[in-house]
Design an enzyme around this catalytic site. Structure first.
Site, PDB file in Angstrom:
ATOM      1  N   SER A   1      -0.043  10.295  -6.926  1.00 28.41           N
ATOM      2  CA  SER A   1      -0.509  11.052  -8.093  1.00 28.41           C
ATOM      3  C   SER A   1       0.636  11.724  -8.840  1.00 28.41           C
ATOM      4  CB  SER A   1      -1.545  12.102  -7.677  1.00 28.41           C
ATOM      5  OG  SER A   1      -0.980  13.029  -6.758  1.00 28.41           O
TER       6      SER A   1
ATOM      7  N   SER B   1      13.068  12.677   5.083  1.00 32.75           N
ATOM      8  CA  SER B   1      13.890  13.632   4.352  1.00 32.75           C
ATOM      9  C   SER B   1      15.155  13.862   5.153  1.00 32.75           C
ATOM     10  CB  SER B   1      13.122  14.955   4.215  1.00 32.75           C
ATOM     11  OG  SER B   1      13.962  16.007   3.798  1.00 32.75           O
TER      12      SER B   1
ATOM     13  N   GLY C   1       5.339  12.274  -8.994  1.00 36.73           N
ATOM     14  CA  GLY C   1       6.678  12.102  -8.490  1.00 36.73           C
ATOM     15  C   GLY C   1       7.069  10.754  -7.939  1.00 36.73           C
TER      16      GLY C   1
ATOM     17  N   LEU D   1       0.859  -1.186   0.000  1.00 37.00           N
ATOM     18  CA  LEU D   1       0.000   0.000   0.000  1.00 37.00           C
ATOM     19  C   LEU D   1       0.896   1.237   0.000  1.00 37.00           C
ATOM     20  CD1 LEU D   1      -2.603   1.670   0.435  1.00 37.00           C
ATOM     21  CD2 LEU D   1      -2.445   1.114   2.879  1.00 37.00           C
ATOM     22  N   ILE D   2       0.672   2.119  -0.960  1.00 33.46           N
ATOM     23  CA  ILE D   2       1.489   3.326  -1.105  1.00 33.46           C
ATOM     24  C   ILE D   2       0.575   4.542  -1.103  1.00 33.46           C
ATOM     25  CG2 ILE D   2       3.240   4.504  -2.492  1.00 33.46           C
ATOM     26  CD1 ILE D   2       3.654   1.776  -3.952  1.00 33.46           C
TER      27      ILE D   2
ATOM     28  N   GLY E   1       0.020   8.775  -1.663  1.00 29.91           N
ATOM     29  CA  GLY E   1       0.564   9.893  -2.433  1.00 29.91           C
ATOM     30  C   GLY E   1       1.148   9.503  -3.771  1.00 29.91           C
TER      31      GLY E   1
ATOM     32  N   TYR F   1       8.223  22.427   7.864  1.00 27.56           N
ATOM     33  CA  TYR F   1       8.373  21.139   7.178  1.00 27.56           C
ATOM     34  C   TYR F   1       9.338  20.233   7.950  1.00 27.56           C
ATOM     35  CZ  TYR F   1       9.792  17.845   3.509  1.00 27.56           C
ATOM     36  OH  TYR F   1      10.094  16.710   2.794  1.00 27.56           O
TER      37      TYR F   1
ATOM     38  N   GLY G   1       5.890   8.869  -5.572  1.00 23.21           N
ATOM     39  CA  GLY G   1       4.835   7.876  -5.377  1.00 23.21           C
ATOM     40  C   GLY G   1       4.582   7.058  -6.630  1.00 23.21           C
TER      41      GLY G   1
END
Length: 286
Positions: A11, A138, A13, A6-7, A9, A151, A15
């Protein structure tokens, strides 16, 4: 062995790249996004690669949406082997300039979105006494950077969440955790940053402006210096983590990311020494 993955995001890049590469490796992939009307890029990438993906609606800001997607997968397969928490949102604005609503949104998507998906998946992994949760964080989850404090705060939170959950869910229930820590991903960083700034009121003509302009200019100049990888390159690291039986607690995805974080990671690059010490100190021989 084929896994149910299950991934979030997917839509754009990274993902998309993870979903396609996972399907190419023979896994059953559930690619999710908040609005499936925005699946065109994903469908095009899957068609070009000659793979089939299962696309579901999943909004990481809505627990019921997450639960519905997870329940659908469990009903069909009885398990979820890997969860890749990829959905996220960048944000470049000083804390002084940002509104409380903006801060809450960034923290909600990047931190609470991860919390919600883990909350939905963990009971099934715990029952199976296996599973792997991969959180895309990140280098900003290890090292604070200019104009990225909100962020970075969210990504630091995900790093702490990953470490803490691994300290007992791994030894007690066999559920493994990995924080994947990219540097930049080359989705036209400067243009993306500028669009985000414009969407949130533009550059403010204040004392921060020359410093912000220096930051953006520096980001542009770093494009050729190894700071930015393609989504496919980062996805390859994610796939290497998924495919191993002993995944690292954390992993950087480039030499540039390693160099940036070296003062925090040199003595324990993958976090295993720290994790062993925490488990031993708090849980003994569990």
């Amino acid at each position: 062995m084929s896994k149910i993955i299950l991934i979030t995001g997917t839509s754009t890049g990274l993902g998309i790249s993870v979903a396609v590469q996972a399907a190419q490796a023979g896994h059953t992939v559930y690619a999710t996004m908040r609005n499936t009307a925005k699946r065109a890029l994903l469908d095009a990438a899957a068609e070009q690669a000659g793979v089939s993906l299962n696309v579901l609606t999943l909004d990481v800001q809505d627990q019921s949406s997450i639960d519905t997607a997870v329940d659908q997968i469990i009903a069909l397969h009885g398990r979820i082997d890997v969860l890749v928490n990829n959905a996220g949102q960048g944000f470049v604005r000083t804390i002084e300039q940002a509104t409380e609503a903006e801060i809450s949104r960034v923290m909600d998507i990047n931190h609470m979105g991860v919390v919600r998906t883990i909350k939905a998946v963990i009971p099934h992994m715990r029952a199976a006494r296996s599973g792997h949760i991969v959180n895309i964080t990140s280098v900003g989850g290890l090292v604070g950077q200019p104009f990225n404090e909100i962020y970075c705060a969210a990504k630091f939170a995900v790093e702490g969440l990953t470490e803490a959950m691994a300290s007992y869910l791994t030894p007690a229930f066999g559920i493994r955790f990995t924080a994947v820590e990219p540097g930049g991903i080359s989705t036209e960083f400067a243009a993306t940053v500028l669009k985000q700034i414009e969407d949130t009121g533009g550059m403010f003509d204040d004392e921060y402006l020359p410093v912000l302009q220096t930051y953006i200019g520096g980001a542009q100049s770093r494009m050729g210096a190894g700071a930015y990888q393609t989504p496919d390159e980062v996805a390859q690291v994610v796939m290497s983590v998924i495919s191993t039986t002993q995944p690292p607690l954390r992993i950087r995805t480039s030499d540039w990311a390693e160099e940036l974080t070296r003062f925090k990671t040199t003595t324990d690059p993958d976090g295993s020494k720290q994790q062993e010490m925490i488990v031993s100190r708090f849980l003994g021989d569990l």
